[in-house]
Design an enzyme around this catalytic site. Structure first.
Site, PDB file in Angstrom:
ATOM      1  N   MET A 196     -46.928 -98.844  28.142  1.00  0.00           N
ATOM      2  CA  MET A 196     -45.549 -98.423  27.901  1.00  0.00           C
ATOM      3  C   MET A 196     -45.460 -97.719  26.555  1.00  0.00           C
ATOM      4  O   MET A 196     -46.336 -97.850  25.710  1.00  0.00           O
ATOM      5  CB  MET A 196     -44.610 -99.633  27.927  1.00  0.00           C
ATOM      6  CG  MET A 196     -44.611-100.369  29.237  1.00  0.00           C
ATOM      7  SD  MET A 196     -43.987 -99.399  30.621  1.00  0.00           S
ATOM      8  CE  MET A 196     -42.220 -99.652  30.405  1.00  0.00           C
ATOM      9  N   CYS A 197     -44.366 -97.022  26.359  1.00  0.00           N
ATOM     10  CA  CYS A 197     -44.221 -96.189  25.173  1.00  0.00           C
ATOM     11  C   CYS A 197     -42.900 -96.533  24.507  1.00  0.00           C
ATOM     12  O   CYS A 197     -42.153 -97.357  24.990  1.00  0.00           O
ATOM     13  CB  CYS A 197     -44.208 -94.725  25.579  1.00  0.00           C
ATOM     14  SG  CYS A 197     -45.608 -94.306  26.642  1.00  0.00           S
ATOM     15  N   GLU A 198     -42.639 -95.887  23.396  1.00  0.00           N
ATOM     16  CA  GLU A 198     -41.332 -96.080  22.746  1.00  0.00           C
ATOM     17  C   GLU A 198     -40.639 -94.743  22.580  1.00  0.00           C
ATOM     18  O   GLU A 198     -41.254 -93.736  22.211  1.00  0.00           O
ATOM     19  CB  GLU A 198     -41.497 -96.755  21.384  1.00  0.00           C
ATOM     20  CG  GLU A 198     -42.053 -98.158  21.533  1.00  0.00           C
ATOM     21  CD  GLU A 198     -41.224 -99.230  20.819  1.00  0.00           C
ATOM     22  OE1 GLU A 198     -40.118 -98.939  20.327  1.00  0.00           O
ATOM     23  OE2 GLU A 198     -41.707-100.369  20.765  1.00  0.00           O
TER      24      GLU A 198
ATOM     25  N   ILE B 115     -43.537 -92.291  20.956  1.00  0.00           N
ATOM     26  CA  ILE B 115     -44.876 -92.758  20.606  1.00  0.00           C
ATOM     27  C   ILE B 115     -45.488 -93.386  21.842  1.00  0.00           C
ATOM     28  O   ILE B 115     -44.825 -94.041  22.626  1.00  0.00           O
ATOM     29  CB  ILE B 115     -44.907 -93.695  19.380  1.00  0.00           C
ATOM     30  CG1 ILE B 115     -44.056 -94.948  19.573  1.00  0.00           C
ATOM     31  CG2 ILE B 115     -44.446 -92.957  18.122  1.00  0.00           C
ATOM     32  CD1 ILE B 115     -44.193 -95.928  18.412  1.00  0.00           C
TER      33      ILE B 115
ATOM     34  N   ASN C 138     -40.524 -93.065  29.096  1.00  0.00           N
ATOM     35  CA  ASN C 138     -41.144 -94.376  28.916  1.00  0.00           C
ATOM     36  C   ASN C 138     -41.175 -95.023  30.292  1.00  0.00           C
ATOM     37  O   ASN C 138     -40.133 -95.137  30.949  1.00  0.00           O
ATOM     38  CB  ASN C 138     -40.294 -95.187  27.907  1.00  0.00           C
ATOM     39  CG  ASN C 138     -40.507 -96.679  27.989  1.00  0.00           C
ATOM     40  OD1 ASN C 138     -40.806 -97.237  29.037  1.00  0.00           O
ATOM     41  ND2 ASN C 138     -40.325 -97.350  26.871  1.00  0.00           N
TER      42      ASN C 138
END
Lengths: 277, 277
Positions: A1-3, A78, A108
């Protein structure tokens, strides 16, 4: 997962404070070490910085975090890679031109095996996220008039987001420099700062800011992020399936659609204790 | 007028040395103070830096000039505005996606009143250069197969370049990350550096480099620029109408087409003394 991190403001505003907090999660307070990118609109132009290096240690991220680029719309991401290799072509946010404007997208989540429908936009890298972006762009180009109002666009975007969120996790930020569309399939939060401005403290690093010293009473600045970035302010937590369309720092349209909870996601978020005992 | 800088190399190489020389011309040794931009390919991805500030004094340009970004294809531009305001949207190089690759373009010259033919690509800013780029992209998309070989592409690009050069000044650099197409309507020069490597001195600032210390014997690195950037090497000067297609640091196709000398350009380059006495 990402932010994810987005900003919508009624006056050109720098993102230094929030960006500083977010980048700590890129390999330091968080595991999102597989690259980062940010897009700042200035008028119709867009300034992009991308780096496949962990942003907590990236010299470019350090430089950008101190660069007071003023923008009314910005999108930052990110990455913690799950689909696609770690390289520049796979680094969000992605951009394409449509109707004489740059559209910028960050995602995301995960939609394994997603492939876009036919259209002029094609992915350059090999992430599901870029395929999703191209699918959105092809759909918008094919189905809406070029003078579509933001609310009309939102209706189309929501119906696509709902479709994607039925296949996997789909939290997203999308902008054309005029508005910022946000959709929550699992996790997203927002805060709107306006007069009277006060101080705020980042959660991820010891940095405090006094917004009153940096703003005028007319400023309205909203920040949208995967998780709250400060520990002394009240953030609004998006519900599952909730979407908001931002312009000039304000929500100009919003709503909520039904989105199923995915088995895999449920396992990740709240693991069944019996499996781990 | 503006200044162009391109690089084609057979191994990822940084552009720091040439970029340092060129940026001096952006408001210091040259009048090109209306912004600058650079695109570095890394695989199929592209890293862009744009700034509407004069590059001789831009903190971003200073940062980039020290950043050893390694690339096999790069395009840089410093601007002296004649058509279009000084803002981010008008800052070269421009990028669009076609057939799953990013295409990057920068232009030196002027084609007053040029407007592109119909197609999916539209300009975001209001320069003749971006209109020209969109016209190229629309033409390529409409008239060539997606698996066109570089030589087949070059043929199309040359015929378009010839058409533009008949209407005004058209020096350009265009790349899709695989090859670099260069066309000279008035001014362009190139140099190919290969073993045995030696030292070189910049013309615009006191900086010397010893390429032998930074390369391997197999490296081939070509630099293409509006004017030679060093004062102790032999640059090849393009003739009017000459074009070269570069790949891996080498010319893989080249030729020359008839291009008229424009009255305005002739006045600028070699003013009639009677007018000024």
């Amino acid at each position: 997962m990402c932010e994810l991190l987005g900003m919508s403001a009624n006056t050109p505003t720098d993102l230094c404070f929030s960006f500083t907090g977010l980048t700590r999660r890129g390999g330091e307070t968080g595991p999102h070490k597989d690259g980062w990118g940010v897009a700042f609109y200035e008028g119709k132009g867009v300034r992009m910085f991308h780096d496949p290096e962990p942003c907590a240690t990236s010299p470019i991220a350090d430089f950008v975090s101190k660069l007071p680029i003023k923008s009314k719309n910005a999108i930052c991401h990110i990455r913690q890679a799950n689909v696609g290799n770690i390289n520049l072509a796979n680094t969000h946010p992605f951009t394409r031109e449509l109707w004489g404007r740059y559209w910028v997208f960050a995602h995301n989540g995960q939609l394994p095996n997603f492939s876009r429908r036919t259209g002029v936009y094609e992915a350059v890298g090999d992430t599901d996220s870029e395929e999703l972006f191209c699918d959105i762009m092809n759909n918008v180009r094919q189905n809406l008039p070029r003078d579509a109002m933001p609310e009309q666009l939102a209706e189309k975007l929501v119906s696509l987001a709902k479709e994607y969120a039925q296949q996997g996790v789909f939290n997203c930020l999308l902008s054309n420099g005029d508005w910022l569309f946000t959709f929550c399939s699992t996790k997203l939060a927002s805060i709107t700062r306006r007069a009277p401005f006060g101080p705020a403290c980042l959660s991820d690093v010891e940095v405090e800011i006094d917004f009153a010293a940096e703003t005028t009473p007319k400023d309205v600045v909203s920040i949208i992020a995967t998780e709250p970035l400060t520990n002394d302010e009240q953030w609004d937590i998006y519900e599952r399936g909730e979407w908001k369309l931002w312009q000039e720092g304000e929500v100009i349209a919003s709503g909520k659609v039904d989105v199923p909870e995915h088995k895999k996601e449920a396992e990740m978020v709240a693991p069944d204790p019996s499996l781990h005992d």
